[in-house]
Design a protein around this motif. Structure first.
Motif, PDB file in Angstrom:
ATOM      1  N   ASP A 173       0.836  -1.206   0.000  1.00 27.60           N
ATOM      2  CA  ASP A 173       0.000   0.000   0.000  1.00 27.60           C
ATOM      3  C   ASP A 173       0.872   1.258   0.000  1.00 27.60           C
ATOM      4  OD1 ASP A 173      -2.128  -1.730   0.191  1.00 27.60           O
ATOM      5  OD2 ASP A 173      -2.605  -1.288   2.277  1.00 27.60           O
ATOM      6  N   TYR A 203      -5.907  -7.177   6.692  1.00 29.01           N
ATOM      7  CA  TYR A 203      -6.312  -8.010   5.566  1.00 29.01           C
ATOM      8  C   TYR A 203      -6.457  -9.445   6.019  1.00 29.01           C
ATOM      9  CZ  TYR A 203      -4.854  -4.068   2.679  1.00 29.01           C
ATOM     10  OH  TYR A 203      -4.735  -2.827   2.102  1.00 29.01           O
ATOM     11  N   SER A 330      -9.464 -10.951   1.742  1.00 29.89           N
ATOM     12  CA  SER A 330     -10.125  -9.642   1.683  1.00 29.89           C
ATOM     13  C   SER A 330     -10.395  -9.304   0.221  1.00 29.89           C
ATOM     14  CB  SER A 330      -9.234  -8.563   2.306  1.00 29.89           C
ATOM     15  OG  SER A 330      -9.071  -8.804   3.687  1.00 29.89           O
ATOM     16  N   PRO A 331     -11.560  -8.708  -0.068  1.00 31.86           N
ATOM     17  CA  PRO A 331     -11.938  -8.501  -1.477  1.00 31.86           C
ATOM     18  C   PRO A 331     -11.056  -7.501  -2.228  1.00 31.86           C
ATOM     19  CG  PRO A 331     -13.554  -7.506  -0.005  1.00 31.86           C
ATOM     20  CD  PRO A 331     -12.628  -8.307   0.861  1.00 31.86           C
ATOM     21  N   LYS A 332     -10.459  -6.550  -1.496  1.00 32.35           N
ATOM     22  CA  LYS A 332      -9.632  -5.545  -2.177  1.00 32.35           C
ATOM     23  C   LYS A 332      -8.273  -5.451  -1.511  1.00 32.35           C
ATOM     24  CE  LYS A 332     -11.669  -1.524  -2.835  1.00 32.35           C
ATOM     25  NZ  LYS A 332     -12.653  -0.426  -2.648  1.00 32.35           N
ATOM     26  N   TYR A 344      -4.520  -8.872  -8.282  1.00 34.75           N
ATOM     27  CA  TYR A 344      -4.819  -9.230  -6.897  1.00 34.75           C
ATOM     28  C   TYR A 344      -5.489 -10.598  -6.857  1.00 34.75           C
ATOM     29  CZ  TYR A 344      -6.549  -8.681  -2.124  1.00 34.75           C
ATOM     30  OH  TYR A 344      -6.802  -8.845  -0.790  1.00 34.75           O
TER      31      TYR A 344
END
Length: 361
Positions: A173, A203, A330-332, A344
């Motif tokens: 990130d 996450y 985690s979706p994102k 991803y």
């Protein structure tokens, strides 16, 4: 220090790839002010190739007549070397192509491999233009050592090869979100770290890895046999379970996962103090959720000096591994390979010891 295996012939002929946009956009100025004269004085013949777009370097080395060159040298951030290595491994003659010595001159904002090469030489810590001059001298000496490459399998797209790092969560990130601060150079990562600390994310995911101390593991049929590059003997297909001798970390909440294979993650991040360019292991770090912002900041400040391993942080896990698998739940989120964003999803990696050649001075 990596074991030196050969020396570049004299006079050397170098293909020098420069990304004029990297870092603060000063790579060409730094070349003109420092590197051109150093190489000329050392009797190194070089031809300058200025990259014009993303993947330009990848295309150049895929098509190049490598018999013209004794070395390929990258003056940029780490992203350009990622392109060059993957371009070489996409060639039909990849086994020969990947043996051409690779040199690095810091011209970006991260400069992790350049900082690592400087560290392997035994020199004391320097940064910015001093690091460039140090790497210039090492390049002129022309000593060549082995460098590990890591095969990265994603659930989509072709296999990638990595020389530096695989990251998910906080580190990835910060790397990507700090792009907007490129104009401040290496300090972009400090700024990015403070911004991301202010709203810490966690996450969900699963992890598994094969510890390096095991000397043998049952080879698995590779999911990537059709691709160029070496065969992955330790990785099962991504949709199949890992072998029984792997350590499995069941579903958990993480702050970050970082797999390193060089000593430095940036000029001022001494992330894997025990790493050498050809130790045949992936230095895996992960931080479990529950860590306070203050403790995470302390960890990153310690990483500047390479002392994070002795902070006794109960949320930090470190293992030396030969292969690993990450399944984000985690979706994102962001996953990076050598600082470049990849799709991803599930990802796995295996080390190929000493596959490439690195000019270490």
């Amino acid at each position: 220090m990596s074991s030196v295996m050969s020396t570049l012939s004299r006079p050397s002929r170098m293909m020098l790839l420069v990304n004029p946009q990297s870092g603060k956009g000063q790579a060409l100025t730094l070349y003109n002010n420092h590197i051109q004269r150093m190489l000329n004085e050392a009797g190194v013949t070089h031809t300058l190739f200025i990259t014009e777009r993303q993947n330009h370097a990848r295309e150049l080395v895929k098509e190049a007549d490598l018999s013209q060159w004794d070395a390929l040298v990258i003056m940029s951030g780490d992203g350009l070397l990622f392109e060059v290595i993957n371009g070489l491994l996409e060639r039909p003659d990849w086994e020969e192509a990947i043996r051409i010595p690779l040199g690095i001159l810091p011209g970006g904002s991260g400069n992790a491999l350049a900082a690592s090469v400087h560290h392997y030489s035994g020199a004391s810590l320097v940064s910015t233009e001093e690091l460039l001059i140090s790497c210039g001298f090492l390049l002129c000496q022309g000593l060549v050592a082995h460098m590990d490459l890591i095969s990265i399998q994603l659930s989509s797209g072709p296999r990638l090869f990595s020389f530096l790092s695989l990251a998910w969560g906080f580190v990835a990130d910060v790397d990507i979100e700090s792009e907007k601060y490129r104009h401040v150079g290496a300090a972009r990562f400090t700024v990015g770290t403070l911004v991301r600390l202010a709203s810490l994310r966690v996450y969900k995911g699963k992890m598994a890895y094969l510890l390096a101390r095991r000397t043998e593991s049952t080879p698995c049929r590779s999911a990537s046999e059709a691709n160029a590059g070496p065969h992955d003997s330790l990785l099962p297909p991504l949709d199949q379970p890992v072998p029984s001798d792997w350590v499995v970390v069941e579903e958990e909440e993480f702050v970050l996962m970082l797999a390193m294979y060089q000593s430095h993650l940036a000029e001022d991040l001494f992330a894997a103090p025990e790493a050498t360019s050809d130790d045949g292991v992936i230095h895996l770090f992960y931080v479990r959720a529950g860590i306070s912002r203050a403790a995470l900041l302390k960890l990153f400040l310690a990483m500047e000096k390479g002392t994070h391993m002795v902070t006794n942080c109960q949320h930090l896990v470190h293992a030396k591994v030969r292969a690993l698998r990450l399944e984000p739940l985690s979706p994102k989120g962001i996953i990076t390979v050598d600082g470049e964003v990849v799709d991803y999803g599930p990802v796995q990696a295996e080390v190929h010891r000493g596959l490439a050649r690195l000019i270490t001075g």
